[in-house]
Design a protein around this motif. Structure first.
Motif, PDB file in Angstrom:
ATOM      1  N   ILE A   4       0.864  -1.191   0.000  1.00 43.65           N
ATOM      2  CA  ILE A   4       0.000   0.000   0.000  1.00 43.65           C
ATOM      3  C   ILE A   4       0.899   1.239   0.000  1.00 43.65           C
ATOM      4  CG2 ILE A   4      -1.711   1.324   1.304  1.00 43.65           C
ATOM      5  CD1 ILE A   4      -2.749  -1.409   2.366  1.00 43.65           C
ATOM      6  N   THR A   5       0.601   2.174  -0.888  1.00 40.41           N
ATOM      7  CA  THR A   5       1.412   3.374  -1.051  1.00 40.41           C
ATOM      8  C   THR A   5       1.173   4.358   0.095  1.00 40.41           C
ATOM      9  OG1 THR A   5       1.263   3.088  -3.441  1.00 40.41           O
ATOM     10  CG2 THR A   5       1.974   5.248  -2.651  1.00 40.41           C
TER      11      THR A   5
ATOM     12  N   LEU B 220      -8.434  -4.559   3.804  1.00 39.82           N
ATOM     13  CA  LEU B 220      -9.203  -3.336   4.004  1.00 39.82           C
ATOM     14  C   LEU B 220      -9.388  -3.055   5.494  1.00 39.82           C
ATOM     15  CD1 LEU B 220     -10.818  -1.195   2.375  1.00 39.82           C
ATOM     16  CD2 LEU B 220     -12.771  -2.748   2.479  1.00 39.82           C
ATOM     17  N   LEU B 221      -9.778  -4.073   6.252  1.00 40.35           N
ATOM     18  CA  LEU B 221      -9.958  -3.910   7.693  1.00 40.35           C
ATOM     19  C   LEU B 221      -8.645  -3.492   8.352  1.00 40.35           C
ATOM     20  CD1 LEU B 221     -11.727  -4.145  10.246  1.00 40.35           C
ATOM     21  CD2 LEU B 221     -10.999  -6.533  10.375  1.00 40.35           C
ATOM     22  N   LEU B 222      -7.551  -4.166   8.008  1.00 38.11           N
ATOM     23  CA  LEU B 222      -6.255  -3.825   8.595  1.00 38.11           C
ATOM     24  C   LEU B 222      -5.803  -2.421   8.197  1.00 38.11           C
ATOM     25  CD1 LEU B 222      -4.367  -7.208   8.155  1.00 38.11           C
ATOM     26  CD2 LEU B 222      -5.384  -6.281  10.244  1.00 38.11           C
ATOM     27  N   PHE B 223      -6.022  -2.059   6.936  1.00 38.30           N
ATOM     28  CA  PHE B 223      -5.666  -0.716   6.478  1.00 38.30           C
ATOM     29  C   PHE B 223      -6.440   0.342   7.255  1.00 38.30           C
ATOM     30  CE2 PHE B 223      -6.795   2.899   3.741  1.00 38.30           C
ATOM     31  CZ  PHE B 223      -5.545   3.501   3.665  1.00 38.30           C
ATOM     32  N   TYR B 224      -7.753   0.143   7.391  1.00 39.38           N
ATOM     33  CA  TYR B 224      -8.561   1.119   8.123  1.00 39.38           C
ATOM     34  C   TYR B 224      -8.126   1.202   9.592  1.00 39.38           C
ATOM     35  CZ  TYR B 224     -11.892   1.822   4.266  1.00 39.38           C
ATOM     36  OH  TYR B 224     -12.494   2.163   3.076  1.00 39.38           O
TER      37      TYR B 224
ATOM     38  N   PHE C 273     -14.856   0.919  10.188  1.00 34.78           N
ATOM     39  CA  PHE C 273     -14.048   2.136  10.084  1.00 34.78           C
ATOM     40  C   PHE C 273     -14.845   3.341  10.595  1.00 34.78           C
ATOM     41  CE2 PHE C 273     -12.026   5.330   6.988  1.00 34.78           C
ATOM     42  CZ  PHE C 273     -10.964   5.601   7.836  1.00 34.78           C
ATOM     43  N   ALA C 274     -16.112   3.430  10.198  1.00 29.41           N
ATOM     44  CA  ALA C 274     -16.962   4.528  10.672  1.00 29.41           C
ATOM     45  C   ALA C 274     -17.093   4.494  12.196  1.00 29.41           C
ATOM     46  CB  ALA C 274     -18.343   4.458  10.019  1.00 29.41           C
ATOM     47  N   MET C 275     -17.232   3.299  12.753  1.00 25.41           N
ATOM     48  CA  MET C 275     -17.362   3.177  14.206  1.00 25.41           C
ATOM     49  C   MET C 275     -16.117   3.714  14.916  1.00 25.41           C
ATOM     50  SD  MET C 275     -17.783  -0.207  16.576  1.00 25.41           S
ATOM     51  CE  MET C 275     -19.530  -0.455  16.323  1.00 25.41           C
TER      52      MET C 275
END
Length: 188
Positions: free
Chosen positions: A23-24, A158-162, A56-58
């Motif tokens: 991921i950049t 995605l979960l880890l990135f967020y 992520f919103a939470m």
């Protein structure tokens, strides 16, 4: 002979490590800055990607940010000082394309976290974050392999990135888990 669960877990962890290392940093930084500069943050995604967006919103809500999940009954309208963060591996989910078009027509910023920045939503977006993973569509090739079915590698990444983005925002806002716990649901 049946393969041990730990063998699969180790392979999944290797895949996640490879994907997340690619991921950049500038894309992640741009997304973080855009979120922190926005008045309200809206998130959306379909299926499992949508579940990652909701988490992520939470966490952003726990940080005291005005974060909302598109489609919930208490979600307000988007305005020009807001950002819409879309989670879509393909970048071509029709309902998300419509959301991006609507947000752009109002003047809000649109961000996409995806496998495919060159996708229809990517073309509409002000910024994209590419997560290098295998697409869920049969026959689609991103050059990334996975032992996991469909979009699992993307959704987990995605979960880890967020979660990593939340940690960066917490650091920037000088918050810790104890501070955030004050905003945790208490009617459970």
């Amino acid at each position: 002979m049946t393969t041990q669960t730990s063998t699969f877990l180790n392979e999944i962890l290797k895949e996640l490590n490879t994907a997340t290392e690619l991921i950049t940093e500038t894309e992640a930084q741009d997304l973080m800055n855009s979120i922190l500069e926005s008045k309200k943050i809206f998130v959306a995604g379909a299926g499992r990607s949508g579940l990652m967006a909701r988490s992520f919103a939470m966490r952003m809500m726990h940080m005291g940010l005005d974060a909302y999940v598109v489609g919930e009954v208490a979600t307000p309208g988007i305005d020009e000082n807001d950002i819409l963060v879309l989670s879509s591996g393909s970048g071509g989910t029709k309902t998300l394309i419509s959301m991006a078009e609507k947000a752009k027509s109002i003047g809000a910023k649109v961000a996409l976290v995806t496998i495919s920045p060159e996708s229809p939503i990517g073309e509409l977006s002000d910024l994209t974050v590419k997560i290098p993973a295998k697409p869920k569509e049969a026959g689609a090739d991103s050059g990334h392999k996975s032992i996991q079915p469909m979009g699992s590698l993307f959704e987990q990444s995605l979960l880890l990135f967020y979660d990593a983005l939340v940690l960066r925002m917490m650091d920037k806002k000088e918050q810790d888990g104890e501070t955030m716990f004050g905003k945790h649901a208490n009617l459970e």
